[in-house]
Every structure is written in structure tokens, then in C-alpha cells.
Design a protein around this motif. Structure first.
Motif, PDB file in Angstrom:
ATOM      1  N   PRO A  71       2.988  -5.753   8.297  1.00 46.63           N
ATOM      2  CA  PRO A  71       2.743  -5.653   6.844  1.00 46.63           C
ATOM      3  C   PRO A  71       1.315  -5.211   6.540  1.00 46.63           C
ATOM      4  O   PRO A  71       0.365  -5.612   7.204  1.00 46.63           O
ATOM      5  N   GLY A  72       1.176  -4.384   5.532  1.00 46.09           N
ATOM      6  CA  GLY A  72      -0.144  -3.894   5.134  1.00 46.09           C
ATOM      7  C   GLY A  72      -0.107  -2.409   4.867  1.00 46.09           C
ATOM      8  O   GLY A  72       0.544  -1.653   5.594  1.00 46.09           O
ATOM      9  N   ASN A  73      -0.794  -1.977   3.833  1.00 48.48           N
ATOM     10  CA  ASN A  73      -0.816  -0.574   3.436  1.00 48.48           C
ATOM     11  C   ASN A  73      -2.245  -0.057   3.501  1.00 48.48           C
ATOM     12  O   ASN A  73      -3.103  -0.495   2.726  1.00 48.48           O
ATOM     13  N   PRO A  74      -2.551   0.860   4.434  1.00 50.31           N
ATOM     14  CA  PRO A  74      -3.916   1.388   4.521  1.00 50.31           C
ATOM     15  C   PRO A  74      -4.388   2.040   3.227  1.00 50.31           C
ATOM     16  O   PRO A  74      -5.562   1.905   2.856  1.00 50.31           O
ATOM     17  N   ALA A  75      -3.498   2.738   2.543  1.00 50.66           N
ATOM     18  CA  ALA A  75      -3.892   3.399   1.293  1.00 50.66           C
ATOM     19  C   ALA A  75      -4.319   2.372   0.249  1.00 50.66           C
ATOM     20  O   ALA A  75      -5.284   2.589  -0.490  1.00 50.66           O
ATOM     21  N   TYR A  76      -3.610   1.264   0.189  1.00 42.28           N
ATOM     22  CA  TYR A  76      -3.955   0.207  -0.767  1.00 42.28           C
ATOM     23  C   TYR A  76      -5.306  -0.418  -0.426  1.00 42.28           C
ATOM     24  O   TYR A  76      -6.111  -0.711  -1.314  1.00 42.28           O
ATOM     25  N   LEU A  77      -5.572  -0.603   0.865  1.00 38.97           N
ATOM     26  CA  LEU A  77      -6.843  -1.180   1.279  1.00 38.97           C
ATOM     27  C   LEU A  77      -8.008  -0.239   1.010  1.00 38.97           C
ATOM     28  O   LEU A  77      -9.112  -0.678   0.668  1.00 38.97           O
ATOM     29  N   ILE A  78      -7.771   1.059   1.164  1.00 37.94           N
ATOM     30  CA  ILE A  78      -8.842   2.024   0.942  1.00 37.94           C
ATOM     31  C   ILE A  78      -9.183   2.148  -0.538  1.00 37.94           C
ATOM     32  O   ILE A  78     -10.356   2.147  -0.931  1.00 37.94           O
ATOM     33  N   LEU A  79      -8.157   2.217  -1.388  1.00 40.76           N
ATOM     34  CA  LEU A  79      -8.386   2.439  -2.814  1.00 40.76           C
ATOM     35  C   LEU A  79      -8.742   1.162  -3.572  1.00 40.76           C
ATOM     36  O   LEU A  79      -9.365   1.226  -4.627  1.00 40.76           O
ATOM     37  N   GLY A  80      -8.326   0.015  -3.038  1.00 43.00           N
ATOM     38  CA  GLY A  80      -8.665  -1.236  -3.697  1.00 43.00           C
ATOM     39  C   GLY A  80      -7.552  -1.764  -4.593  1.00 43.00           C
ATOM     40  O   GLY A  80      -6.528  -1.110  -4.834  1.00 43.00           O
ATOM     41  N   GLU A  81      -7.761  -2.969  -5.102  1.00 47.53           N
ATOM     42  CA  GLU A  81      -6.741  -3.656  -5.886  1.00 47.53           C
ATOM     43  C   GLU A  81      -6.481  -3.000  -7.234  1.00 47.53           C
ATOM     44  O   GLU A  81      -5.388  -3.120  -7.790  1.00 47.53           O
ATOM     45  N   ASP A  82      -7.485  -2.354  -7.799  1.00 53.90           N
ATOM     46  CA  ASP A  82      -7.349  -1.778  -9.135  1.00 53.90           C
ATOM     47  C   ASP A  82      -6.737  -0.382  -9.141  1.00 53.90           C
ATOM     48  O   ASP A  82      -6.634   0.252 -10.204  1.00 53.90           O
ATOM     49  N   SER A  83      -6.332   0.110  -7.994  1.00 53.79           N
ATOM     50  CA  SER A  83      -5.788   1.459  -7.910  1.00 53.79           C
ATOM     51  C   SER A  83      -4.368   1.503  -8.472  1.00 53.79           C
ATOM     52  O   SER A  83      -3.628   0.511  -8.436  1.00 53.79           O
ATOM     53  N   SER A  84      -3.992   2.658  -8.974  1.00 47.10           N
ATOM     54  CA  SER A  84      -2.664   2.832  -9.559  1.00 47.10           C
ATOM     55  C   SER A  84      -1.648   3.196  -8.490  1.00 47.10           C
ATOM     56  O   SER A  84      -1.992   3.623  -7.383  1.00 47.10           O
ATOM     57  N   GLU A  85      -0.383   3.055  -8.840  1.00 47.27           N
ATOM     58  CA  GLU A  85       0.684   3.388  -7.903  1.00 47.27           C
ATOM     59  C   GLU A  85       0.679   4.877  -7.586  1.00 47.27           C
ATOM     60  O   GLU A  85       0.977   5.290  -6.456  1.00 47.27           O
ATOM     61  N   GLU A  86       0.322   5.703  -8.585  1.00 52.05           N
ATOM     62  CA  GLU A  86       0.298   7.140  -8.367  1.00 52.05           C
ATOM     63  C   GLU A  86      -0.775   7.537  -7.356  1.00 52.05           C
ATOM     64  O   GLU A  86      -0.545   8.370  -6.470  1.00 52.05           O
ATOM     65  N   SER A  87      -1.963   6.935  -7.493  1.00 53.62           N
ATOM     66  CA  SER A  87      -3.052   7.270  -6.570  1.00 53.62           C
ATOM     67  C   SER A  87      -2.746   6.781  -5.157  1.00 53.62           C
ATOM     68  O   SER A  87      -3.078   7.450  -4.170  1.00 53.62           O
ATOM     69  N   ILE A  88      -2.099   5.624  -5.048  1.00 54.61           N
ATOM     70  CA  ILE A  88      -1.716   5.113  -3.730  1.00 54.61           C
ATOM     71  C   ILE A  88      -0.691   6.037  -3.078  1.00 54.61           C
ATOM     72  O   ILE A  88      -0.793   6.381  -1.902  1.00 54.61           O
ATOM     73  N   ALA A  89       0.306   6.472  -3.883  1.00 52.49           N
ATOM     74  CA  ALA A  89       1.330   7.370  -3.351  1.00 52.49           C
ATOM     75  C   ALA A  89       0.727   8.704  -2.938  1.00 52.49           C
ATOM     76  O   ALA A  89       1.118   9.301  -1.925  1.00 52.49           O
ATOM     77  N   GLN A  90      -0.245   9.176  -3.717  1.00 49.37           N
ATOM     78  CA  GLN A  90      -0.891  10.448  -3.387  1.00 49.37           C
ATOM     79  C   GLN A  90      -1.673  10.340  -2.074  1.00 49.37           C
ATOM     80  O   GLN A  90      -1.633  11.249  -1.237  1.00 49.37           O
ATOM     81  N   LEU A  91      -2.391   9.216  -1.882  1.00 42.30           N
ATOM     82  CA  LEU A  91      -3.153   9.040  -0.643  1.00 42.30           C
ATOM     83  C   LEU A  91      -2.212   8.861   0.552  1.00 42.30           C
ATOM     84  O   LEU A  91      -2.497   9.359   1.647  1.00 42.30           O
ATOM     85  N   GLU A  92      -1.099   8.158   0.350  1.00 43.18           N
ATOM     86  CA  GLU A  92      -0.119   8.013   1.429  1.00 43.18           C
ATOM     87  C   GLU A  92       0.414   9.376   1.862  1.00 43.18           C
ATOM     88  O   GLU A  92       0.584   9.638   3.065  1.00 43.18           O
ATOM     89  N   LYS A  93       0.656  10.246   0.899  1.00 37.10           N
ATOM     90  CA  LYS A  93       1.135  11.590   1.226  1.00 37.10           C
ATOM     91  C   LYS A  93       0.064  12.374   1.958  1.00 37.10           C
ATOM     92  O   LYS A  93       0.349  13.116   2.911  1.00 37.10           O
TER      93      LYS A  93
END
Length: 314
Positions: free
Chosen positions: A31-53
Motif C-alpha cells: 500500500p502507498g502511492n508515490p504520486a500522492y507522497l510527492i504532491l502532498g496531502e493537499d493535491s487534487s485527484e487530477e494532479s495525482i492522476a497526471q503524475l501517475e501517468k
């Protein structure tokens, strides 16, 4: 021997493939999402999805594995998710402190264990032998993290003799290098001293009453000379095997010790990468450790032929 060496090296290919698959699956299924850890707690779902891509984490895990493994075959371990640096370069930069710690620990272990085992065999059937067995079992049983904390509290905090953290490369100052590494090296060496000394003592005792030693005694040679020239030489092969497995213990212990003493080695790198979910670095470190362990065991097997001329792999 050349044929044997080539066959052993070729046998690493399926082993490393299996290690790669296991490590990749464990790392990516944790469990754990590198994109979420990089962008932080205040990041949006769109930005997380974009970084994952952007990082390729949106692909199926099978596709991710084959993309990564295809690069590994060519020697490219990928780029760090956290710093975007080449993984291989990051690992090479961290190997120096780890190898320094391992070499110093191994030197301490051998310098203490070998004379101690020889002395105990020389003083066999006295109070020295049970005291040695108790001490060696105590050394093997001490948890490394607990012993490290005792040393830090005793000779680094209460009595500030040694530093509690940091590392100085040996090329800058040998004295400072030794000064910073002596405590973690003692922690790593303690367990190995007990293992090596106990194995060498048992192997030497097996040879003390052999026919060849009785023949040498009948010639009037001193017991100390018999132990050093004959018994010790014949006890080296099983002891060398233990020294080979000692590398695995040092690599595993380095992860704990480097973290506690803030030594910038591959152990500290592995822990930091796990916290950051830096998948490529974690996978690269584990592969490098597995490769080092395999090569050390190959060197130990080849060393047998020099210790005992009767051993031939052809």
C-alpha cells in the motif's frame, strides 16, 4: 575451474530473474502511492492522476514489470521517482560508506574471533572453554538495534567519546573515517565474532585428536605450533563458509545500523526509498545486494581450492 566459474555465473540469470519478479511484486503491491507522497496531502485527484501517468504508474503491473525488466537487462535500473536521478548512479554513490562499514566490521570480527578460538582450543578442558561458549552465545543473541542504542547512550551521549552520527570518506581523513565508523562496526562485528569463533573452535577441536596430530606430537613439536601450523589450517574450510555467510549478515545488519547512526550507505538509502515509495531505487538496491551476495559466495567456493588442493571443480 574456468568452466565451473562460467556455469556459476550463468546460473545467476534465472536466480536474478526470480529475485526481480519477487521484489517487483512485493514493492508494487505494498500500500502507498508515490504520486500522492510527492504532491502532498493537499493535491487534487487530477494532479495525482497526471503524475501517475507521467511516471507510468497508471499502466497494468505486468506492463510496468516488463518495461522495467527490459531496461534492467541493458544495465539501466531506471530513474528515481523522488529525485529523477539514475538509480545506478545513486546506488554507486552510496556503496562507499556501506563497503567501508562492512570491511571494518569484518576486520574487527576476524581479528578478535580467530585468536580467541585458537586460545580456547589451546586452553581446552579449563574454565576458559565454558566462559568462551557463554560469551559467544551472548554475542550472537544480542539484538543489533539494542546493542547500538546501548553504545550510543554509553560512549556517545553519557560519555561523549565517539560521534553518534555522520560519515567521513576515508580519502578525506583516515582518522575521522575510523572515528565515525568504529561504533557501528563494533555493533555489526559482535554477532559475527561469536559465529566465527564458535565455528573455528569446534572445527579445531575436531582435528586436535586426529591421527596426524598425534603423530606430530610424538615428534616432540610444541602444542602451540601444532595448533597454528596443522590444526588451524585444516579448520579453515568450514570457517571460510561461515565468513561467506557473514556477508549476508553484514548487509542485513547495515540496514539497521546505518539508519541508527545516519550513515549514507545503501542501507539508509533503502529505508529512505521505502518511506518515499521510490520503487526503482528499492528494486535496484535489492538486485545489487543479491548480486553482491552471489559473487561473494562464488569467491568463497573458489577459495576452497586454494585452502585444500584436493578440491577440484573440474
Amino acid at each position: 575451474m574456468l568452466k565451473y566459474t562460467v556455469n556459476r555465473l550463468l546460473s545467476t540469470i534465472p536466480v536474478m530473474i526470480i529475485v526481480s519478479i519477487i521484489v517487483f511484486m512485493i514493492v508494487h503491491l505494498t500500500p502507498g502511492n508515490p504520486a500522492y507522497l510527492i504532491l502532498g496531502e493537499d493535491s487534487s485527484e487530477e494532479s495525482i492522476a497526471q503524475l501517475e501517468k507521467q511516471l507510468g504508474l497508471d499502466q497494468p503491473i505486468v506492463v510496468q514489470f516488463f518495461d522495467w525488466f527490459k531496461n534492467v537487462i541493458t544495465g539501466d535500473l531506471g530513474q528515481s521517482i523522488y529525485s529523477s536521478e539514475p538509480v545506478l548512479q545513486i546506488i554507486l554513490d552510496r556503496l562507499g560508506p556501506t563497503f567501508s562499514l562492512m570491511m571494518l566490521s569484518m576486520t574487527l570480527a576476524l581479528a578478535i574471533a580467530i585468536p580467541a578460538a585458537i586460545f580456547v582450543v589451546w586452553k581446552r578442558n579449563t574454565i576458559v572453554d565454558p566462559l568462551f561458549i557463554f560469551t559467544s552465545l551472548l554475542g550472537v543473541s544480542i539484538p543489533e538495534f539494542w546493542f547500538a542504542m546501548l553504545l550510543v547512550l554509553g560512549v556517545a551521549v553519557a560519555i561523549p567519546i565517539f560521534p553518534v552520527a555522520g560519515y567521513v570518506p576515508i580519502v578525506e581523513s583516515v582518522n575521522l573515517w575510523f572515528y565515525h565508523l568504529i561504533l557501528p562496526a563494533i555493533v555489526l562485528a559482535t554477532v559475527e565474532i561469536g559465529l566465527i569463533a564458535r565455528m573455528l573452535r569446534d572445527s579445531m577441536l575436531d582435528n586436535v585428536h586426529q591421527d596426524y596430530t598425534k603423530t606430530v606430537r610424538a615428534q616432540g613439536i610444541k602444542e602451540s605450533m601444532i595448533l597454528m601450523k596443522y590444526v588451524f589450517a585444516n579448520a579453515l574450510i568450514p570457517t571460510t563458509t561461515v565468513v561467506g555467510t557473514m556477508v549476508a549478515g553484514l548487509l542485513g545488519g547495515a540496514i539497521i545500523v546505518e539508519t541508527m547512526f545516519t550513515i549514507p550507505g545503501i542501507g539508509q538509502l533503502l529505508i529512505d526509498s521505502i518511506h518515499r515509495r521510490d520503487y526503482p531505487v528499492i528494486q535496484g538496491v535489492v538486485l545489487i545486494i543479491a548480486g553482491i551476495y552471489f559473487l561473494i559466495n562464488l569467491l568463497i567456493d573458489l577459495l576452497y581450492t586454494f585452502l585444500d588442493p584436493r578440491i577440484r571443480y573440474d
